[in-house]
Write an enzyme that holds these catalytic residues in place. Structure first.
Site, PDB file in Angstrom:
ATOM      1  N   GLY A 187      18.950  -5.133   4.160  1.00 11.13           N
ATOM      2  CA  GLY A 187      19.500  -6.042   3.164  1.00 11.13           C
ATOM      3  C   GLY A 187      18.875  -5.797   1.803  1.00 11.13           C
ATOM      4  N   GLU A 209      14.980  -1.957   5.490  1.00  8.32           N
ATOM      5  CA  GLU A 209      15.946  -1.000   4.930  1.00  8.32           C
ATOM      6  C   GLU A 209      16.610  -1.704   3.758  1.00  8.32           C
ATOM      7  OE1 GLU A 209      16.441   2.107   5.981  1.00  8.32           O
ATOM      8  OE2 GLU A 209      15.184   2.041   7.772  1.00  8.32           O
ATOM      9  N   CYS A 243      24.905   1.270   0.412  1.00 12.49           N
ATOM     10  CA  CYS A 243      23.538   1.233  -0.112  1.00 12.49           C
ATOM     11  C   CYS A 243      23.099   2.572  -0.682  1.00 12.49           C
ATOM     12  CB  CYS A 243      22.574   0.800   0.989  1.00 12.49           C
ATOM     13  SG  CYS A 243      22.677   1.827   2.457  1.00 12.49           S
TER      14      CYS A 243
HETATM   15  P1  NAD Z   1      21.130  -9.803   1.852  1.00 11.91           P
HETATM   16  O1  NAD Z   1      19.682  -9.463   1.655  1.00 11.91           O
HETATM   17  O2  NAD Z   1      21.713 -10.869   1.016  1.00 11.91           O
HETATM   18  O3  NAD Z   1      21.374 -10.242   3.381  1.00 11.91           O
HETATM   19  C1  NAD Z   1      20.914  -9.495   4.486  1.00 11.91           C
HETATM   20  C2  NAD Z   1      20.690 -10.404   5.671  1.00 11.91           C
HETATM   21  O4  NAD Z   1      19.703 -11.362   5.344  1.00 11.91           O
HETATM   22  C3  NAD Z   1      21.919 -11.167   6.126  1.00 11.91           C
HETATM   23  O5  NAD Z   1      21.990 -11.130   7.536  1.00 11.91           O
HETATM   24  C4  NAD Z   1      21.671 -12.572   5.615  1.00 11.91           C
HETATM   25  O6  NAD Z   1      22.215 -13.549   6.458  1.00 11.91           O
HETATM   26  C5  NAD Z   1      20.180 -12.677   5.608  1.00 11.91           C
HETATM   27  N1  NAD Z   1      19.684 -13.542   4.538  1.00 11.91           N
HETATM   28  C6  NAD Z   1      20.210 -13.724   3.298  1.00 11.91           C
HETATM   29  N2  NAD Z   1      19.473 -14.590   2.580  1.00 11.91           N
HETATM   30  C7  NAD Z   1      18.446 -14.957   3.378  1.00 11.91           C
HETATM   31  C8  NAD Z   1      17.338 -15.849   3.219  1.00 11.91           C
HETATM   32  N3  NAD Z   1      17.145 -16.521   2.088  1.00 11.91           N
HETATM   33  N4  NAD Z   1      16.491 -15.996   4.252  1.00 11.91           N
HETATM   34  C9  NAD Z   1      16.667 -15.325   5.404  1.00 11.91           C
HETATM   35  N5  NAD Z   1      17.712 -14.491   5.614  1.00 11.91           N
HETATM   36  C10 NAD Z   1      18.579 -14.311   4.627  1.00 11.91           C
HETATM   37  O7  NAD Z   1      21.893  -8.419   1.698  1.00 11.91           O
HETATM   38  P2  NAD Z   1      23.469  -8.138   1.767  1.00 11.91           P
HETATM   39  O8  NAD Z   1      24.128  -8.739   0.572  1.00 11.91           O
HETATM   40  O9  NAD Z   1      23.990  -8.448   3.098  1.00 11.91           O
HETATM   41  O10 NAD Z   1      23.482  -6.547   1.620  1.00 11.91           O
HETATM   42  C11 NAD Z   1      23.378  -5.902   0.388  1.00 11.91           C
HETATM   43  C12 NAD Z   1      22.005  -5.287   0.182  1.00 11.91           C
HETATM   44  O11 NAD Z   1      21.606  -4.575   1.317  1.00 11.91           O
HETATM   45  C13 NAD Z   1      22.003  -4.271  -0.943  1.00 11.91           C
HETATM   46  O12 NAD Z   1      20.804  -4.368  -1.673  1.00 11.91           O
HETATM   47  C14 NAD Z   1      22.062  -2.942  -0.217  1.00 11.91           C
HETATM   48  O13 NAD Z   1      21.578  -1.846  -0.942  1.00 11.91           O
HETATM   49  C15 NAD Z   1      21.233  -3.230   0.968  1.00 11.91           C
HETATM   50  N6  NAD Z   1      21.562  -2.338   2.072  1.00 11.91           N
HETATM   51  C16 NAD Z   1      20.630  -1.427   2.464  1.00 11.91           C
HETATM   52  C17 NAD Z   1      20.921  -0.543   3.472  1.00 11.91           C
HETATM   53  C18 NAD Z   1      19.938   0.465   3.948  1.00 11.91           C
HETATM   54  O14 NAD Z   1      20.168   1.075   4.978  1.00 11.91           O
HETATM   55  N7  NAD Z   1      18.823   0.676   3.253  1.00 11.91           N
HETATM   56  C19 NAD Z   1      22.172  -0.595   4.095  1.00 11.91           C
HETATM   57  C20 NAD Z   1      23.094  -1.550   3.668  1.00 11.91           C
HETATM   58  C21 NAD Z   1      22.765  -2.418   2.651  1.00 11.91           C
END
Ligand code: NAD
Length: 453
Positions: A187, A209, A243
């Protein structure tokens, strides 16, 4: 409460040692593959409902990666799980030394929304292959894929072994309070910090990640046609919500105009129109508004059309962008490509180094010196020379970020190492006791000690 119970039951199940049995791991992987294959049509439909992602793209960028990972482990599990014999140093003779790939226990996988299948299932497959139990918490944003994943896993596997927990922030917060043996999170860096902090309270090891701004650099020596084709494909795949997509483009000034034209021609040729089967929409209105807010309409070279009803944003190229522009202050995560130009390659690299360490970097060049400079000077998660994205598809390359873009790796053997503990064991004979080890000590023993080490 429900989640705490599942966590407890997984701890108990792990302690029965069944998950460690190699045949059991393989059987689970085969069963999972069969379930996914038997429900492929439903998997395609769910993701289409969530953000209009087409079948070809879903197979290529989602299911394909999950199947590949399962195949890798079915093929390599015997070798990976075999205790690895290593040399035994003189001071430990007579004896033997082995490294055991010890399953960690009860693991938690938290996924991002943009590739809802592979970002949850590839780590889960790895957790299974490594002999663990696993709870998966997919992103709540694509709710159809989340529900389908929960249905497929929770009705086909016992919850004390594998379980998909539906929910958003409150459920994740609940899960993060538990003492897992491993948390694997995909995330944003912002939520990554929350996860890391929660894990630290229980000393739970984490893999993060994360994301960030990944550059693509095109120099005058590059094959510009090939570069345009590959950059357009990777940038606009999944509606720009990848990502490791090139976030922004750095192009050498002398070829800038020619390259912009090639990018535009390529976009037109592909036909990323509203409703095109191969063009994915933006996940939700919030992100749609955020991305549109990053577009300075005065700088549009191509694109800019959008449709609130279908959450469509046309592939958009911005030109004459500067590092101070709003679009350069955050990860774009949408189909907008800001183009910056440079005259001095070294300075262009310096600007990348000044920022956070990118998850990916891509360089299009025919010059070995330029290639060496990127590889020697810039710290980034992974990338390609003369290509984009493809580093993620190799079974033999670790996938992961560095610094702000992540901690740790997975894919193939690297994932296996992430989900196991490398347990070092010396096995001694009961003969051949070295006398110098034991008190009372004297000069002669010290001499021996120095000689042996
Ligand atoms: P996000 O961080 O908002 O959410 C990821 C997960 O965290 C979700 O399951 C969500 O329910 C949970 N979450 C969100 N807020 C939270 C909180 N306050 N407390 C606990 N859990 C929480 O990310 P997103 O919008 O789903 O994805 C986009 C981001 O992820 C981008 O920055 C992208 O680059 C990154 N990403 C990285 C990879 C990688 O392999 N490195 C792959 C895909 C996406």
């Amino acid at each position: 409460m429900e989640l705490t119970k599942i966590f407890q039951s997984q701890k108990e199940f792990f302690n029965t040692h069944q998950t460690k049995d190699i045949a059991f791991r393989k059987e689970t992987l085969r069963k999972l593959k069969a379930i996914l294959q038997g429900n492929e049509q439903r998997l395609y439909e769910a993701i289409y409902k969530d953000f209009r992602k087409g079948t070809f793209d879903t197979f290529l960028t989602e299911l394909n990666l999950v199947y590949k990972e399962i195949s890798y482990f079915l093929k390599n599990l015997d070798k990976l799980t075999r205790p690895k014999k290593v040399k035994t140093t003189l001071s430990l003779q007579p004896g033997t030394s082995h490294i055991y790939a010890d399953p960690l226990g009860t693991t938690l996988v938290i996924g991002a929304w943009n590739y809802p299948y592979q970002l949850t299932l590839v780590p889960m497959v790895t957790a299974i292959a490594a002999g663990n139990t696993c709870v998966v918490k997919p992103s709540e944003l694509p709710e159809n894929t989340m529900q389908l994943l929960a249905e497929l896993i929770n009705t086909n596997f016992p919850s004390d072994y594998l379980f998909v927990a539906e929910g958003g922030v409150p459920e994740t917060t609940e899960l993060l309070k538990l003492r897992w043996d491993k948390i694997f999170f995909t995330g944003s860096p912002k939520v990554g910090q929350i996860v890391y902090e929660a894990a630290a309270k229980n000393l739970v090891p984490v893999t993060l990640e994360l994301g960030g701004k990944s550059p693509a650099i095109v120099t005058k020596t590059a094959n510009l046609e090939v570069a345009a084709k590959r950059i357009v494909w990777s940038k606009f795949l999944n509606g720009g919500q990848t990502c490791i997509a090139p976030d922004y483009l750095l192009v050498e000034k002398s070829v800038k105009e020619k390259f912009l034209q090639l990018l535009k021609d390529r976009i037109v040729e592909i036909g990323y129109n509203d409703g095109a089967e191969h063009y994915t929409s933006i996940i939700n209105k919030r992100n749609y508004d955020r991305i549109l807010g990053l577009i300075n309409t005065d700088k549009i070279y191509y694109g800019g059309k959008h449709n609130e009803e279908t959450l469509y944003i046309e592939p958009t190229i911005l030109t004459d962008v500067t590092y101070e522009d709003a679009i350069m202050q955050e990860e774009i995560f949408g189909p907008v490509l800001p183009v910056l130009s440079f005259e001095n390659y070294d300075e262009a690299l310096e600007k990348i180094i000044e920022g956070e360490k990118p998850l990916a970097s891509y360089l299009f060049t025919d010059d070995d010196d330029e290639k060496d400079k990127l590889l020697n000077r810039v710290s980034f998660g992974g990338g390609c020379i003369n290509d984009t994205l493809m580093q993620i598809t190799s079974d033999y390359l670790p996938f992961g970020g560095i610094g702000n873009s992540g901690i740790g790796h997975y894919h193939g053997e690297f994932g296996f190492l992430t989900f196991t503990h490398q347990k070092s064991v010396i096995e001694k004979t009961t003969w051949g006791e070295p006398d110098w080890k034991y008190p009372p000590y004297n000069e002669k023993k010290l001499k021996w000690l120095k000689r042996v080490f």
